[in-house]
Write a protein that holds these residues in place. Sequence first.
Motif, short mmCIF file in Angstrom:
data_model
loop_
_atom_site.label_atom_id
_atom_site.label_comp_id
_atom_site.label_asym_id
_atom_site.label_seq_id
_atom_site.Cartn_x
_atom_site.Cartn_y
_atom_site.Cartn_z
N ALA A 79 0.78 -1.02 -0.14
CA ALA A 79 -0.13 0.19 0.06
C ALA A 79 0.98 1.26 -0.09
O ALA A 79 0.57 2.33 -0.78
N ALA A 80 2.06 1.11 0.70
CA ALA A 80 2.97 2.32 0.81
C ALA A 80 3.29 2.52 -0.72
O ALA A 80 3.67 3.76 -1.13
N TYR A 81 3.87 1.48 -1.29
CA TYR A 81 4.34 1.65 -2.59
C TYR A 81 3.29 2.21 -3.59
O TYR A 81 3.58 3.08 -4.52
N ARG A 82 1.94 1.77 -3.50
CA ARG A 82 0.62 1.90 -4.47
C ARG A 82 0.62 3.59 -4.18
O ARG A 82 0.38 4.41 -5.22
N TYR A 83 0.41 4.14 -3.01
CA TYR A 83 0.06 5.27 -2.56
C TYR A 83 1.12 6.48 -2.28
O TYR A 83 0.76 7.42 -1.95
N ASN A 84 2.49 5.96 -2.93
CA ASN A 84 3.48 6.81 -2.66
C ASN A 84 3.66 7.53 -1.28
O ASN A 84 3.71 8.81 -1.10
N THR A 85 3.46 6.43 -0.23
CA THR A 85 3.82 7.30 1.17
C THR A 85 4.64 6.35 1.75
O THR A 85 5.06 5.23 1.46
N ARG A 86 4.78 6.44 3.24
CA ARG A 86 5.80 5.68 4.06
C ARG A 86 4.54 4.79 4.60
O ARG A 86 3.45 4.91 4.88
N GLU A 87 5.25 3.50 5.05
CA GLU A 87 4.47 2.41 5.93
C GLU A 87 3.81 2.98 7.30
O GLU A 87 2.89 2.43 7.66
#
Length: 103
Positions: free
Chosen positions: A52-60
Amino acid sequence: MPKIKNSSWVLVFCALLLSACSTPEQQPQYAQGAQQPAVEGGAMIETCKQEAAYRYNTREQQISVVDFKQYQGSYEILGSTVRKEGFTCSFDESGHFLHLSST
């Protein structure tokens, strides 16, 4: 006299039949609720957060897990980002990641 002998065998047969057919009364069985999976749930949650972090370009750290559901042959982890973007991670019965869906 043969009638008495035959009727006693019938009584013995009936008694044996009844004792063989009777079983102790069993308690009703209810469906079990979903339990923690046999596979490692923590590892699935971490994988879901990474995807999800990769998909939404955010940190875990900005990913939150809302719910963990177990079905007959799969698992689903529901979550969201700090920007209120919802997602669902799906895993197979052995805990391998299948896909991430936006909700």
